[in-house]
Design an enzyme around this catalytic site. Structure first.
Site, PDB file in Angstrom:
ATOM      1  N   ARG A 121       0.856  -1.191   0.000  1.00  0.00           N
ATOM      2  CA  ARG A 121       0.000   0.000   0.000  1.00  0.00           C
ATOM      3  C   ARG A 121       0.889   1.237   0.000  1.00  0.00           C
ATOM      4  O   ARG A 121       1.695   1.422   0.910  1.00  0.00           O
ATOM      5  CB  ARG A 121      -0.928   0.034   1.216  1.00  0.00           C
ATOM      6  CG  ARG A 121      -2.105   1.016   1.060  1.00  0.00           C
ATOM      7  CD  ARG A 121      -2.942   1.121   2.335  1.00  0.00           C
ATOM      8  NE  ARG A 121      -2.196   1.803   3.372  1.00  0.00           N
ATOM      9  CZ  ARG A 121      -2.204   1.453   4.668  1.00  0.00           C
ATOM     10  NH1 ARG A 121      -2.883   0.402   5.068  1.00  0.00           N
ATOM     11  NH2 ARG A 121      -1.501   2.133   5.546  1.00  0.00           N
ATOM     12  N   GLU A 137       4.369   7.149   2.780  1.00  0.00           N
ATOM     13  CA  GLU A 137       5.198   5.965   2.990  1.00  0.00           C
ATOM     14  C   GLU A 137       4.731   4.853   2.064  1.00  0.00           C
ATOM     15  O   GLU A 137       3.634   4.899   1.510  1.00  0.00           O
ATOM     16  CB  GLU A 137       5.144   5.496   4.446  1.00  0.00           C
ATOM     17  CG  GLU A 137       3.772   5.095   4.939  1.00  0.00           C
ATOM     18  CD  GLU A 137       3.747   4.773   6.422  1.00  0.00           C
ATOM     19  OE1 GLU A 137       4.830   4.695   7.034  1.00  0.00           O
ATOM     20  OE2 GLU A 137       2.651   4.603   6.974  1.00  0.00           O
ATOM     21  N   ASN A 139       4.146   0.807   2.251  1.00  0.00           N
ATOM     22  CA  ASN A 139       3.983  -0.267   3.230  1.00  0.00           C
ATOM     23  C   ASN A 139       4.122  -1.629   2.572  1.00  0.00           C
ATOM     24  O   ASN A 139       3.432  -1.916   1.587  1.00  0.00           O
ATOM     25  CB  ASN A 139       2.602  -0.161   3.881  1.00  0.00           C
ATOM     26  CG  ASN A 139       2.373   1.183   4.541  1.00  0.00           C
ATOM     27  OD1 ASN A 139       2.759   1.409   5.677  1.00  0.00           O
ATOM     28  ND2 ASN A 139       1.731   2.098   3.820  1.00  0.00           N
ATOM     29  N   SER A 144      -3.450  -2.765   6.003  1.00  0.00           N
ATOM     30  CA  SER A 144      -4.786  -2.981   6.574  1.00  0.00           C
ATOM     31  C   SER A 144      -5.866  -2.158   5.878  1.00  0.00           C
ATOM     32  O   SER A 144      -5.586  -1.279   5.081  1.00  0.00           O
ATOM     33  CB  SER A 144      -4.766  -2.645   8.067  1.00  0.00           C
ATOM     34  OG  SER A 144      -4.371  -1.304   8.265  1.00  0.00           O
ATOM     35  N   LYS A 307      11.903   2.828   6.429  1.00  0.00           N
ATOM     36  CA  LYS A 307      11.888   4.259   6.096  1.00  0.00           C
ATOM     37  C   LYS A 307      13.210   4.693   5.473  1.00  0.00           C
ATOM     38  O   LYS A 307      13.246   5.596   4.642  1.00  0.00           O
ATOM     39  CB  LYS A 307      11.600   5.082   7.353  1.00  0.00           C
ATOM     40  CG  LYS A 307      10.299   4.750   8.063  1.00  0.00           C
ATOM     41  CD  LYS A 307       9.097   5.042   7.202  1.00  0.00           C
ATOM     42  CE  LYS A 307       7.793   4.875   7.980  1.00  0.00           C
ATOM     43  NZ  LYS A 307       7.541   3.520   8.439  1.00  0.00           N
ATOM     44  N   LYS A 362      10.547  10.096  11.800  1.00  0.00           N
ATOM     45  CA  LYS A 362       9.957   8.761  11.690  1.00  0.00           C
ATOM     46  C   LYS A 362      10.980   7.681  12.004  1.00  0.00           C
ATOM     47  O   LYS A 362      12.076   7.680  11.446  1.00  0.00           O
ATOM     48  CB  LYS A 362       9.416   8.530  10.275  1.00  0.00           C
ATOM     49  CG  LYS A 362       8.196   9.370   9.924  1.00  0.00           C
ATOM     50  CD  LYS A 362       7.643   8.947   8.580  1.00  0.00           C
ATOM     51  CE  LYS A 362       6.314   9.610   8.297  1.00  0.00           C
ATOM     52  NZ  LYS A 362       5.706   9.116   7.039  1.00  0.00           N
ATOM     53  N   GLU A 366       5.891   0.442  12.265  1.00  0.00           N
ATOM     54  CA  GLU A 366       4.604   0.521  11.593  1.00  0.00           C
ATOM     55  C   GLU A 366       3.496   0.503  12.641  1.00  0.00           C
ATOM     56  O   GLU A 366       3.711   0.172  13.794  1.00  0.00           O
ATOM     57  CB  GLU A 366       4.422  -0.680  10.646  1.00  0.00           C
ATOM     58  CG  GLU A 366       5.522  -0.827   9.605  1.00  0.00           C
ATOM     59  CD  GLU A 366       5.588   0.330   8.632  1.00  0.00           C
ATOM     60  OE1 GLU A 366       4.581   1.036   8.459  1.00  0.00           O
ATOM     61  OE2 GLU A 366       6.668   0.551   8.065  1.00  0.00           O
ATOM     62  N   ARG A 448      -8.170   7.096   4.446  1.00  0.00           N
ATOM     63  CA  ARG A 448      -8.242   7.233   5.907  1.00  0.00           C
ATOM     64  C   ARG A 448      -8.204   8.713   6.253  1.00  0.00           C
ATOM     65  O   ARG A 448      -7.484   9.488   5.618  1.00  0.00           O
ATOM     66  CB  ARG A 448      -7.062   6.541   6.590  1.00  0.00           C
ATOM     67  CG  ARG A 448      -7.141   5.036   6.613  1.00  0.00           C
ATOM     68  CD  ARG A 448      -5.846   4.439   7.113  1.00  0.00           C
ATOM     69  NE  ARG A 448      -4.724   4.856   6.270  1.00  0.00           N
ATOM     70  CZ  ARG A 448      -3.456   4.800   6.641  1.00  0.00           C
ATOM     71  NH1 ARG A 448      -3.144   4.367   7.848  1.00  0.00           N
ATOM     72  NH2 ARG A 448      -2.494   5.173   5.823  1.00  0.00           N
TER      73      ARG A 448
END
Length: 473
Positions: A121, A137, A139, A144, A307, A362, A366, A448
């Site tokens: 993602r 970022e 993933n 999820s 990262k 960061k 996660e 989101r």
């Protein structure tokens, strides 16, 4: 030009909340609250209305999704480069990145399955300065809300079609896309199963979901499981800390769970240090990595999502090495700095103390709740030994729009304004040894959102909510 949000209050707002709640519960748009009983799901935190997003920027994120998949496959295949990056990072983050890397090195000579599955993602925010998407970022493990995202789009389309936002309909239905991420992610798993069954000349294998005990976001995962079952593939679930006592490996390195052959090990856990507290955690990860089952993700694919790797991939020279230094990808990057002894690292340390309001710090973590923002950065860095700063990257903050949407959380309507993050799913089945790509597909999207006063955005971690798109020109 985007429509303004519906202006509902009083009885009309109460009616909307009631019908939204009934629809969400009826259609599985739910999550477990903390300290739940198994029969006590509640409505997942969700926006009342879809959130506007420029159509062209949404399609840009979709269009480049398979190229990001391809880019990360090339990073993984370039093992010498990736191992050098991770070995250096491991010096700073010994307890987690270091242990993932150590486990990979131990597994490497015993790896019998070169084919790997990525359910990825890529997350973006729409930057109001450039009016374009910027990558937050990428993933590579346990992505999820692919199972809930379609349900939010369906919810908002239903409310709109019922005239609850305004009669006869407030939005054009063609402007309210519904994500196909449940089926998209299930398709990725299905293709991996079919590849395994063909190459191993077997049938009736399963996907093994490796999960957290007491998982609150189980319905998101179950949606993918049920979509996969509709395609003829069964799944089983096992807690990460019960792997050693639950699985068997035969002499040909095939993996079995409850006497069923496992084609794909799908991690919906194992992405945070807190999950490796069981005495057998690292032993379990090593065991699974050295079986014939296809891993989603493998240790190396998980490590490629660090990262530090993201920071290095913003460098045009690194992208050129992999054949991806084009403006479309480069335009999605903000400035990301290391906090090491390099020239860029020295500049980053200066910026972190002189202009912290422009940045987010960061770590290699996660799941939400791990980042340090703006004015909190200098004090946080001072609290660490400078030798430990290399475990972090300093990332330029994206400036998103604040929208007047409302969030429904635990029955309360929050009206603080929201900022949103677009996640674009992709699936990649590829050979880590020779780089052969067997499947590379776009797999839907997720929106989101979080209140504009919140820095963090994890839904399950209690910071954000699931949302859907209203596309406009």
């Amino acid at each position: 030009m985007a429509l303004s949000f519906p202006d509902l209050s009083g009885a009309a707002l109460d009616d909307l909340v009631e019908k939204l709640t009934h629809y969400a519960i009826s259609n599985g748009l739910v999550i477990y609250p903390p300290d739940f009983k198994v029969y006590q799901p509640s409505v997942a935190p969700v926006t009342l209305y879809p959130t506007p997003f420029p159509r062209a920027q949404f399609h840009k994120g979709v269009d480049i999704s398979t190229r990001f998949n391809d880019l990360y496959s090339r990073v993984v295949v370039d093992k010498s480069w990736l191992k050098e990056v991770i070995a250096d990072l491991s010096k700073y983050d010994r307890d987690f990145t270091g242990m993932l890397y150590k486990t990979y090195l131990e597994a490497e000579p015993k790896i019998v399955q070169p084919v790997s599955l990525g359910l990825f993602r890529s997350d973006y925010m729409l930057d109001t300065v450039s009016n374009s998407i910027k990558q937050v970022e990428f993933n590579t493990v346990s992505v999820s809300f692919g199972g809930l995202s379609p349900k939010v789009g369906q919810l908002h389309s239903f409310l709109n079609s019922q005239g609850l936002y305004g009669t006869p309909q407030y939005y054009q239905e063609t402007d309210l896309p519904t994500s196909q991420s449940t089926d998209g992610l299930a398709n990725g798993l299905f293709e991996a199963v079919k590849y395994y069954e063909t190459s191993e000349k077997t049938a009736s294998t399963i996907v093994l979901f490796v999960v957290q005990p007491g998982e609150r976001n189980v319905f998101d995962q179950r949606a993918i499981e049920y979509s996969l079952f509709a395609k003829g593939v069964k799944s089983e679930r096992v807690d990460f800390d019960k792997i050693i006592s639950s699985v068997k490996v035969d002499s040909s390195h095939k993996l079995f769970y409850k006497e069923q052959e496992v084609a794909v090990v799908y991690y919906r856990s194992a992405y945070a240090p807190s999950e490796y507290n069981h005495p057998d955690s690292w032993k379990a990860r090593l065991l699974l990595e050295t079986t014939k089952a296809i891993k989603c993700p493998s240790l190396l694919v998980q490590l490629s999502g660090a990262k530090k790797v993201q920071q290095l991939l913003t460098d045009r020279a690194v992208l050129e090495k992999y054949g991806f230094a084009d403006e479309e990808l480069l335009s999605t990057f903000v400035q990301i700095y290391p906090l090491d002894a390099s020239e860029q690292g020295q500049l980053a340390k200066k910026l972190a103390f002189e202009h912290p309001e422009r940045f987010v710090l960061k770590p290699q973590r996660e799941g939400g709740g791990n980042n340090v923002y703006k004015e909190d950065i200098p004090g946080f860095l001072r609290s660490l030994d400078e030798k430990e700063w290399g475990a972090y990257i300093l990332m330029e903050l994206i400036v998103p729009a604040v929208h007047d949407n409302k969030i429904l959380r635990n029955g309360d309507v929050l009206n603080e304004g929201i900022v949103s993050e677009l996640g674009v799913f992709g699936t990649l089945l590829f050979n880590e040894t020779d780089g052969t790509i067997l499947r590379n597909d776009y797999a839907g999207y997720l929106l989101r959102s979080k209140t504009s006063t919140s820095n963090e955005g994890g839904v399950a971690a209690g910071f954000g909510c699931v949302d859907s798109l209203y596309l406009h020109d």
